[in-house]
Structures are given as structure tokens and as C-alpha cells.
Design an enzyme around this catalytic site. Structure first.
Site, PDB file in Angstrom:
ATOM      1  N   GLU A 277      26.592  31.942  -1.669  1.00 32.82           N
ATOM      2  CA  GLU A 277      25.758  31.033  -2.458  1.00 32.82           C
ATOM      3  C   GLU A 277      24.962  30.095  -1.552  1.00 32.82           C
ATOM      4  OE1 GLU A 277      28.852  29.021  -4.588  1.00 32.82           O
ATOM      5  OE2 GLU A 277      29.245  30.701  -5.936  1.00 32.82           O
ATOM      6  N   PRO A 278      24.127  30.618  -0.662  1.00 36.01           N
ATOM      7  CA  PRO A 278      23.389  29.723   0.232  1.00 36.01           C
ATOM      8  C   PRO A 278      22.243  29.022  -0.509  1.00 36.01           C
ATOM      9  CG  PRO A 278      22.633  31.967   0.545  1.00 36.01           C
ATOM     10  CD  PRO A 278      23.760  32.032  -0.459  1.00 36.01           C
ATOM     11  N   GLY A 279      22.078  27.741  -0.258  1.00 32.82           N
ATOM     12  CA  GLY A 279      20.968  26.997  -0.845  1.00 32.82           C
ATOM     13  C   GLY A 279      20.108  26.418   0.260  1.00 32.82           C
ATOM     14  N   ARG A 316      17.116  11.985   0.403  1.00 28.25           N
ATOM     15  CA  ARG A 316      18.151  12.306   1.396  1.00 28.25           C
ATOM     16  C   ARG A 316      18.384  11.207   2.435  1.00 28.25           C
ATOM     17  NH1 ARG A 316      18.125  15.902   4.606  1.00 28.25           N
ATOM     18  NH2 ARG A 316      20.307  16.455   4.428  1.00 28.25           N
ATOM     19  N   TYR A 320      22.062  10.048   1.991  1.00 29.05           N
ATOM     20  CA  TYR A 320      22.974  10.685   2.951  1.00 29.05           C
ATOM     21  C   TYR A 320      22.725  10.221   4.386  1.00 29.05           C
ATOM     22  CZ  TYR A 320      23.064  14.169  -0.888  1.00 29.05           C
ATOM     23  OH  TYR A 320      23.146  14.818  -2.084  1.00 29.05           O
ATOM     24  N   CYS A 347      10.814  -0.853  -4.067  1.00 21.89           N
ATOM     25  CA  CYS A 347      11.411  -2.167  -3.846  1.00 21.89           C
ATOM     26  C   CYS A 347      12.895  -2.041  -3.541  1.00 21.89           C
ATOM     27  CB  CYS A 347      11.217  -3.032  -5.077  1.00 21.89           C
ATOM     28  SG  CYS A 347       9.547  -2.929  -5.692  1.00 21.89           S
ATOM     29  N   GLU A 348      13.191  -1.436  -2.421  1.00 21.02           N
ATOM     30  CA  GLU A 348      14.580  -1.266  -2.004  1.00 21.02           C
ATOM     31  C   GLU A 348      14.552  -1.003  -0.507  1.00 21.02           C
ATOM     32  OE1 GLU A 348      18.004   1.506  -3.329  1.00 21.02           O
ATOM     33  OE2 GLU A 348      16.931   0.997  -5.158  1.00 21.02           O
ATOM     34  N   TYR A 376      17.040  20.101  -1.515  1.00 21.33           N
ATOM     35  CA  TYR A 376      17.503  18.787  -1.974  1.00 21.33           C
ATOM     36  C   TYR A 376      16.414  17.732  -1.787  1.00 21.33           C
ATOM     37  CZ  TYR A 376      21.689  21.579  -1.833  1.00 21.33           C
ATOM     38  OH  TYR A 376      22.582  22.607  -2.014  1.00 21.33           O
TER      39      TYR A 376
HETATM   40  C1  LIG Z   1      25.669  23.146  -3.763  1.00 20.19           C
HETATM   41  C2  LIG Z   1      26.437  24.406  -3.828  1.00 20.19           C
HETATM   42  C3  LIG Z   1      26.061  25.508  -3.050  1.00 20.19           C
HETATM   43  C4  LIG Z   1      24.939  25.467  -2.055  1.00 20.19           C
HETATM   44  O1  LIG Z   1      25.255  24.707  -0.935  1.00 20.19           O
HETATM   45  P1  LIG Z   1      24.288  24.722   0.359  1.00 20.19           P
HETATM   46  O2  LIG Z   1      24.903  23.786   1.293  1.00 20.19           O
HETATM   47  O3  LIG Z   1      22.949  24.282  -0.117  1.00 20.19           O
HETATM   48  O4  LIG Z   1      24.271  26.114   0.859  1.00 20.19           O
HETATM   49  C5  LIG Z   1      26.780  26.669  -3.205  1.00 20.19           C
HETATM   50  N1  LIG Z   1      27.818  26.750  -4.080  1.00 20.19           N
HETATM   51  C6  LIG Z   1      28.210  25.702  -4.843  1.00 20.19           C
HETATM   52  C7  LIG Z   1      29.338  25.867  -5.770  1.00 20.19           C
HETATM   53  C8  LIG Z   1      27.526  24.502  -4.740  1.00 20.19           C
HETATM   54  O5  LIG Z   1      27.917  23.463  -5.485  1.00 20.19           O
END
Ligand SMILES: *Cc1c(COP(=O)(O)O)cnc(C)c1O
Length: 423
Positions: A277-279, A316, A320, A347-348, A376
Site C-alpha cells: 500500500e505505498p502512498g 506538513r 510534522y 495568522c499563526e 500529503y
Molecule cells: C497511510 C497508509 C498507507 C500509506 O502510507 P505511506 O507512508 O504513504 O506509504 C498505507 N496503508 C495504510 C493502512 C495507511 O494508513
């Protein structure tokens, strides 16, 4: 590796000069590169094996153009809400390639997912298991699920994006996993297929991932010994991207190959279909936030560079403490170097993109690019301070398309309703 580069001293996204996008769409604006998205998807898929399922995490960047680009390559989607499932479907990602994660799926969302016929629900609690089984049974369905287990190993670039620790809310606890797996195997509305794990985001330390994956393997072997063979293992996302490397920065494929090798070693001999599940890895450095300098606010000890993008557009750094490289859109090799605090109009005091950042001298009207903002970024944007939602542009070779126009003031004001007693 990405496709943002200087040509004749002007920063381009693929074949398109960023100044042209600023003139056509205005600033601030997110700019994404198709070629970069495509490359990251292909390199990742190759590293983890062509037979693996890659479910792109929509929450990193849910822009329709981005999703359509990935859908065309055969990507699946990892979603965390009904809105994301709908968005993935609208982008042409078939239900059979969609997984649904998250600790707080509502009954309505689960019903929508079941009716859509999605590939898999990643169940995170016993309560969710019961609700989902009932919902599917009522509809005469058996929903394929995996159990997301908390391996009690957290990792990530920041405490707020660490998810696998025992104190984090995600997944069923390690000690409960076996009991719940057996329970799920005996429920009428679900078909338990295996396990899922996701320990955090922005991870470079593959040894933490490896430890978590080995624990999952151990659990799968334990279950198989009890006559409960798993056929799926979802290893989540979390692989980091380099935010802090100077120009020209490249994302080494060797690091992804190392990740792939580690996965192969850990899962060798296991007869399961692997999911990922890469994002961030797919979208992170496929995007930048293009912004214009409004003012220089000179103080005795520092200079504030006030730009037209703000923390509502890219949260971000404020949320973070994230670092983003900043590149001038027009390269001036002879310009003196100055240190700037790059700030937005909100204003922060947390509305700060960089502190004492050394940049070639800039003046009001100049364009700068906040790099590695593809993940993100826009997906976390808001209208805080009643600012219009930031537009998004997708570049393809010499061409670009506005894939989300800048919100209008009519749209911004039109969503509110006056209470009857004041109307
Ligand atoms: C956010 C998330 C991801 C993606 O994470 P990345 O750091 O963007 O790769 C994959 N799986 C789950 C369950 C998530 O909550």
C-alpha cells in the site's frame, strides 16, 4: 528520481515551464508530473514482484488525474473512507482492486464497500468484524477480509506518523490476533484471507519493517498449523522518500530493490499473495507547490519571505516539522545567497515553510517551488482563514491539465447556511 528540471535556467515540469502554469492558473498551485508517478509505480511494482498487488494509498494524493494515471498502469487502491472508494472507482480503478483500511469505518461505509464488491476489507477491531459480518450477511454476501494486526513495532519519520507501536490505535493487538482470526473464520458474512500490517510512514529503516514482517510470517505459520491457512499477506506502505537532498536529487532504485529483496527473504516459501500500500513513495516527489513571493519583511536579525501559499495549502511543515527543499523557478547563478524565513500569510507562527533557508536573492513577484509536495500536500489542504482550496495541475510531456480548478468564492461561501432564527 523525478521530472522537475531546469531548462535554459527555467524550472520545468517535464516539458512545461512552471512560469507558464503560473500565468495560466495563478498561484499557489500544485503541479504533478505524470512521468514521475508512472516511474515510481513501475519501479516499486518491479521491486516487489509483478505478481504482487500494489494498492496505491489514495490518502497521499487523491487527485483524479493522479488516480487515473495510476489506474491506467493497473494499480489498485488502498482507501480509508467511502469518499476515497468513490474517488478510486470514478478514476477507473475497479472494485476488484480496492482495499478498505482504517480504524473507524462506519456501518454506512462498510455497507457501501460490500455493495461495491471491493477486493478486501482490512479489519482493525473485533467490533468492526461483527458489524461487517452482519452487514454482508444481510446482503447475502461474504466479504473477503484480512485482519490488520498491530505488531508492536512502530517506525516512521515522526511520532505522528508512527502506527505500529503498541500504544498506537491501529490494528488488533498482537495477543488477540489469533483468537479473532479463528472467530472470523467462523462468521457467516466474512471470508478471512490473511493478515495485514502497516507500521508507519516515511520509513528508511527497513530493519523495523523486516522485524514486523517476520512477526506476521510467524503468525501465518502458527495459524496454518491449526488448519487455518492464509492466502493473503498485506504488507502496507510506509517506505520513505528523500525530502532533504539538494539539486539534482535522485531517488535510487537500489533502495527499493533492497526493500524488495528483504520482502522476498522474509516471505520465502510462504504460499501467499502479497499486497502493498505505498502512498508517499508513489506521489511524494511527483509534485511541487508553486508559489509567488509577495513581500520581503526585513528585520534586524532575519528576513521573512512572505509567499502566497500557506499552511492550509501544505500543512506538513506545521504539523510534522517537515523539511521541504525550495527551488527558485528562475535560476540565477550569479545572485547573492541570502537566508530567508519562508512564511505564508496565515495568522499563526506555525505557518512557516522554512527557517533561515539559504536561497539566491529573491524579490516580490518571483516564483519559487516547494519540492516533494506531491504526497500529503493537496490531500490535506483546507480552507483555513477562508482561503480558497488550492488548484492542482497534472503535466504530461509538453501538455498540462487543470485537474482541480481553484475553488471560487461562490463555492466557498455557498456551502454555509444561515440558521433559521437569524435569517
Ligand atoms: C497511510 C497508509 C498507507 C500509506 O502510507 P505511506 O507512508 O504513504 O506509504 C498505507 N496503508 C495504510 C493502512 C495507511 O494508513
Amino acid at each position: 528520481m523525478h521530472h522537475f528540471d531546469y531548462r535554459n535556467g527555467l524550472l520545468h515540469a517535464e516539458g512545461v515551464e512552471l512560469g507558464a502554469i503560473a500565468r495560466a492558473v495563478g498561484t499557489p498551485v500544485y503541479v504533478y508530473s505524470s512521468a514521475t508517478l508512472e516511474r515510481h509505480y513501475r519501479v516499486f511494482k518491479e521491486a516487489v514482484g509483478e505478481k504482487s498487488h500494489v494498492f496505491y494509498a489514495v490518502k497521499a494524493n487523491g487527485n483524479l488525474g493522479v488516480l487515473m494515471t495510476l489506474a491506467k498502469l493497473g494499480a489498485g487502491a488502498d482507501t480509508v473512507s467511502e469518499g476515497e472508494i468513490r474517488k478510486a472507482l470514478a478514476a477507473g480503478i475497479p472494485a476488484g482492486r480496492i482495499v478498505f483500511s482504517g480504524v473507524g469505518k462506519s456501518a454506512e461505509e462498510l455497507a457501501f464497500a460490500v455493495e461495491a464488491g471491493i477486493y478486501q476489507v482490512n479489519v482493525e477491531s473485533e467490533g468492526e468484524l461483527e458489524v461487517l459480518s452482519n452487514i454482508a450477511e444481510q446482503r447475502g454476501r461474504r466479504q473477503a477480509i484480512v485482519l490488520r494486526v498491530n505488531p508492536e513495532i512502530g517506525a516512521g519519520g515522526h511520532a505522528k506518523i508512527t502506527t505500529g507501536g503498541a500504544a498506537n490505535k491501529f490494528g488488533v493487538s498482537w495477543s488477540e490476533a489469533e483468537r479473532l482470526y479463528i472467530r472470523a473464520a467462523n462468521m457467516p458474512g466474512v471470508a478471512i484471507k490473511g493478515l495485514a500490517v502497516h507500521i508507519g510512514s516515511q520509513i528508511f529503516d527497513f530493519s523495523a519493517l523486516e522485524t514486523a514482517f517476520r512477526r506476521m510470517r510467524g503468525m501465518i505459520e502458527k495459524l496454518a498449523a491449526q488448519g487455518l491457512p492464509a492466502s493473503r499477506l498485506d504488507l502496507g506502505g510506509g517506505v520513505g522518500v528523500p525530502y532533504e537532498i539538494g539539486y539534482p536529487f535522485s531517488y535510487g532504485t537500489d533502495s527499493l530493490q533492497a526493500y524488495g529483496r528483504m520482502v522476498r527473504e522474509v516471505t520465502a516459501g510462504l504460499d501467499v499473495e502479497l499486497g502493498f500500500e505505498p502512498g508517499r513513495l508513489i506521489a511524494g516527489n511527483a509534485g511541487l507547490l508553486l508559489t509567488r513571493v509577495l513581500y520581503l519583511n526585513e528585520r534586524a536579525d532575519r528576513t521573512f519571505l512572505v509567499v502566497d501559499a500557506a499552511m492550509n495549502d501544505l500543512v506538513r511543515p506545521a504539523m510534522y516539522e517537515a523539511h521541504h527543499e525550495i527551488w527558485p523557478v528562475t535560476r540565477k547563478p550569479d545572485a547573492p545567497i541570502r537566508a530567508y524565513d519562508v512564511v505564508g500569510p496565515i495568522c499563526e507562527s506555525s505557518d512557516t515553510f522554512a527557517v533561515e533557508r539559504e536561497l539566491p536573492e529573491l524579490k516580490p513577484g518571483d516564483l519559487i517551488a516547494i519540492m516533494t509536495a506531491g504526497a500529503y500536500g493537496a490531500s490535506m489542504s483546507s480552507t483555513y482563514n477562508q482561503r480558497l482550496l488550492v488548484p492542482e495541475v497534472l503535466v504530461k510531456d509538453q501538455d498540462f491539465a487543470v485537474t482541480r480548478p481553484r475553488q471560487t468564492f461562490e463555492e466557498l461561501l455557498g456551502t454555509d447556511r444561515a440558521p433559521g432564527w437569524l435569517a
